[in-house]
Design a protein around this motif. Structure first.
Motif, mmCIF file in Angstrom:
data_model
loop_
_atom_site.group_PDB
_atom_site.id
_atom_site.type_symbol
_atom_site.label_atom_id
_atom_site.label_comp_id
_atom_site.label_asym_id
_atom_site.label_seq_id
_atom_site.Cartn_x
_atom_site.Cartn_y
_atom_site.Cartn_z
ATOM 1 N N VAL A 125 35.332 30.820 46.225
ATOM 2 C CA VAL A 125 35.902 29.987 45.163
ATOM 3 C C VAL A 125 37.392 30.282 44.996
ATOM 4 N N ILE A 126 37.759 31.555 44.975
ATOM 5 C CA ILE A 126 39.169 31.930 44.815
ATOM 6 C C ILE A 126 39.994 31.415 45.997
ATOM 7 N N LYS A 127 39.469 31.555 47.182
ATOM 8 C CA LYS A 127 40.178 31.049 48.364
ATOM 9 C C LYS A 127 40.406 29.541 48.230
ATOM 10 N N GLN A 128 39.397 28.806 47.811
ATOM 11 C CA GLN A 128 39.513 27.356 47.661
ATOM 12 C C GLN A 128 40.507 26.989 46.551
ATOM 13 N N ILE A 129 40.507 27.738 45.472
ATOM 14 C CA ILE A 129 41.442 27.467 44.371
ATOM 15 C C ILE A 129 42.877 27.618 44.865
ATOM 16 N N THR A 130 43.158 28.682 45.627
ATOM 17 C CA THR A 130 44.533 28.884 46.093
ATOM 18 C C THR A 130 44.918 27.871 47.168
ATOM 19 N N LYS A 131 43.934 27.305 47.823
ATOM 20 C CA LYS A 131 44.218 26.242 48.789
ATOM 21 C C LYS A 131 44.555 24.950 48.049
ATOM 22 N N GLU A 132 43.787 24.650 47.014
ATOM 23 C CA GLU A 132 43.971 23.422 46.238
ATOM 24 C C GLU A 132 45.225 23.475 45.365
ATOM 25 N N GLU A 164 50.536 26.808 44.422
ATOM 26 C CA GLU A 164 51.455 27.637 43.626
ATOM 27 C C GLU A 164 50.766 28.888 43.077
ATOM 28 N N LEU A 165 49.454 28.962 43.220
ATOM 29 C CA LEU A 165 48.706 30.120 42.727
ATOM 30 C C LEU A 165 48.578 31.195 43.804
ATOM 31 N N VAL A 166 48.557 32.421 43.344
ATOM 32 C CA VAL A 166 48.310 33.590 44.193
ATOM 33 C C VAL A 166 47.163 34.337 43.533
ATOM 34 N N ALA A 167 46.210 34.802 44.323
ATOM 35 C CA ALA A 167 45.047 35.483 43.749
ATOM 36 C C ALA A 167 44.807 36.812 44.443
ATOM 37 N N ARG A 168 44.395 37.757 43.657
ATOM 38 C CA ARG A 168 44.048 39.092 44.137
ATOM 39 C C ARG A 168 42.626 39.372 43.684
ATOM 40 N N ILE A 169 41.818 39.923 44.566
ATOM 41 C CA ILE A 169 40.421 40.208 44.250
ATOM 42 C C ILE A 169 40.141 41.657 44.602
ATOM 43 N N GLU A 170 39.541 42.356 43.665
ATOM 44 C CA GLU A 170 39.116 43.723 43.963
ATOM 45 C C GLU A 170 37.803 43.979 43.243
ATOM 46 N N ASP A 171 37.113 44.997 43.682
ATOM 47 C CA ASP A 171 35.897 45.417 42.985
ATOM 48 C C ASP A 171 35.961 46.925 42.785
ATOM 49 N N ASN A 172 34.846 47.514 42.431
ATOM 50 C CA ASN A 172 34.840 48.950 42.168
ATOM 51 C C ASN A 172 35.132 49.779 43.420
ATOM 52 N N ASP A 173 35.093 49.155 44.596
ATOM 53 C CA ASP A 173 35.476 49.834 45.838
ATOM 54 C C ASP A 173 36.954 49.633 46.156
ATOM 55 N N SER A 183 46.887 50.470 49.885
ATOM 56 C CA SER A 183 46.540 49.047 49.932
ATOM 57 C C SER A 183 46.622 48.343 48.576
ATOM 58 N N THR A 184 46.781 49.075 47.501
ATOM 59 C CA THR A 184 46.832 48.471 46.165
ATOM 60 C C THR A 184 47.950 47.435 46.086
ATOM 61 N N ASN A 185 47.623 46.281 45.560
ATOM 62 C CA ASN A 185 48.577 45.174 45.363
ATOM 63 C C ASN A 185 49.222 44.684 46.655
ATOM 64 N N ARG A 186 48.525 44.825 47.763
ATOM 65 C CA ARG A 186 49.039 44.325 49.040
ATOM 66 C C ARG A 186 48.200 43.168 49.586
ATOM 67 N N VAL A 187 47.019 42.931 49.046
ATOM 68 C CA VAL A 187 46.085 41.960 49.606
ATOM 69 C C VAL A 187 45.912 40.804 48.622
ATOM 70 N N PHE A 188 46.211 39.587 49.087
ATOM 71 C CA PHE A 188 46.186 38.401 48.225
ATOM 72 C C PHE A 188 45.702 37.182 48.995
ATOM 73 N N PHE A 189 45.258 36.174 48.257
ATOM 74 C CA PHE A 189 45.076 34.834 48.816
ATOM 75 C C PHE A 189 46.249 33.995 48.331
ATOM 76 N N HIS A 190 46.843 33.267 49.263
ATOM 77 C CA HIS A 190 47.962 32.372 48.963
ATOM 78 C C HIS A 190 47.824 31.170 49.890
ATOM 79 N N HIS A 191 47.861 29.970 49.338
ATOM 80 C CA HIS A 191 47.662 28.743 50.120
ATOM 81 C C HIS A 191 46.310 28.762 50.834
ATOM 82 N N GLY A 192 45.320 29.421 50.263
ATOM 83 C CA GLY A 192 43.996 29.494 50.875
ATOM 84 C C GLY A 192 43.900 30.455 52.037
ATOM 85 N N GLU A 193 44.934 31.248 52.267
ATOM 86 C CA GLU A 193 44.954 32.189 53.390
ATOM 87 C C GLU A 193 45.047 33.624 52.888
#
Length: 163
Positions: free
Chosen positions: A20-27, A30-39, A60-70
């Motif tokens: 869902v997050i990947k699709q949102i950033t594709k659609e 202008e949005l950038v999304a970061r996803i993390e869990d307890n790991d 790796s903290t704050n280095r991994v994002f979805f942008h433009h669905g990628e």
């Protein structure tokens, strides 16, 4: 926006959220999304065989994002100070957003990393189950997401609290 989910022991729920997050950033490019869990940066776990040697849980903290669905990874400089736009320590969120805006072509994760994460997303059995379940409950409308039941999402300026 900020959201929190509780997925319990069902890891497929977590991967549905990634989809869902990947699709949102594709659609909404202008949005950038970061996803993390307890790991931590769990997307990297899926692509562990393809990660650059410099990337580990400590940096790796704050280095991994979805942008433009990628999937994007903000690299570390090969030599300190060699590339002034790259922080030598994990970036803050504002630094990361500035880097993504200024250098989107330089932060795209490698094809092998993106492919590993995409395979995991596609392999999630819950995608079809959830999408069909949402449709049967009348929670989806017709439109353009490429599943049996599209999602229509409206961005909000209020923090989301998903329980």
């Amino acid at each position: 926006m900020f959201g929190v989910t509780k997925f319990g022991d069902n890891i497929e729920d977590e991967w549905f959220i990634v989809y869902v997050i990947k699709q949102i950033t594709k659609e909404f490019p202008e949005l950038v999304a970061r996803i993390e869990d307890n790991d931590g940066e769990f997307l990297l776990i899926e692509a562990a065989d393809f990660l650059p040697k410099w990337l580990d849980p400590d940096n790796s903290t704050n280095r991994v994002f979805f942008h433009h669905g990628e999937l994007c990874i903000i690299p570390a400089p090969r030599k300190p100070g060699a590339e002034s736009w790259l922080p030598t320590t994990p970036p803050t969120i504002p630094q990361a957003l500035n880097i993504i805006a200024a250098h989107p072509e330089k932060i795209l994760a490698s094809e092998s990393i993106r492919a590993a994460v995409s395979r995991r997303i596609r392999g999630s059995h819950s995608l079809n189950v959830y999408m069909h379940s949402w449709c049967n409950k009348g929670l989806c409308q017709t439109g353009g997401v490429d599943t049996g039941c599209p999602l229509h999402l409206i961005p909000s300026t209020e923090p989301m609290n998903w329980a």
